[in-house]
Design an enzyme around this catalytic site. Sequence first.
Site, PDB file in Angstrom:
ATOM      1  CG  HIS A 181       2.608   3.544   0.855  1.00  0.00           C
ATOM      2  ND1 HIS A 181       2.391   4.545   1.719  1.00  0.00           N
ATOM      3  CD2 HIS A 181       2.291   4.380  -0.446  1.00  0.00           C
ATOM      4  CE1 HIS A 181       2.040   5.734   1.039  1.00  0.00           C
ATOM      5  NE2 HIS A 181       1.945   5.635  -0.147  1.00  0.00           N
ATOM      6  CG  HIS A 183       3.156   3.527  -5.050  1.00  0.00           C
ATOM      7  ND1 HIS A 183       1.473   3.805  -5.136  1.00  0.00           N
ATOM      8  CD2 HIS A 183       3.402   4.280  -4.085  1.00  0.00           C
ATOM      9  CE1 HIS A 183       1.285   4.916  -4.563  1.00  0.00           C
ATOM     10  NE2 HIS A 183       2.305   5.255  -3.743  1.00  0.00           N
TER      11      HIS A 183
END
Length: 195
Positions: A181, A183
């Site tokens: 992922h 951020h």
Amino acid sequence: MPVTWHAGDGTTRSRKRSEGRCCPRTVFVHAPIVVVLLAGGDSSRRLSLLQAQLQASPMADEEAAARAAAAHHAKQKAEAGELTIFDKIISKEIPSKIVYEDDDVLAFRDVSPQGPVHIILIPKDRDGLTQLSKAEDRHEKILGHLMVTAAKVARQEKLDKGFRLVVNDGPDGCQSVYHIHLHLIGGRQMKWPPG
Ligand code: AMP
């Protein structure tokens, strides 16, 4: 003392410093430490105040979250194909505040935001990318797509003055969810070096 800020959706949010869990949130630590160093009169008292602040710091929490993930073999479980919390967000089994979605990427607000804007961008198909260090040639398309989507979402969130993209990798990188992922953090002045 709680950290308070105005969220992008018009609401005001706050959290205790000890609720933070992510590396970039280290930046919250600096200002209060300076206050302690200047305000204290007695040196041993200043030191114990400083230690208390460090122990309660978001960085310590983030390290604890990464250690907990390691202790629960989160990395190995994800590598073996076990679902992570992000799979449950993709399937909508767990609710999230989605800000962008297409066939391949999902972007949603981080449950523990480290700034006025904090969005997590993930590929819907993990395809072995439990973490960035697993990237292979076949992942170029989705990794590029994630980056371009981050820029689109930043525009959508009106982060005209800039933002920060973070990828935490492995225990040393304070990764706690083993589904790659990005951020996307913005809406405030970032500091350098990061924690
Ligand atoms: P990392 O520490 O880099 O693995 O980042 C994982 C991030 O996922 C953290 O910033 C968490 O706050 C965030 N997170 C965990 N669970 C959720 C959730 N249910 N909804 C939104 N964000 C979450």
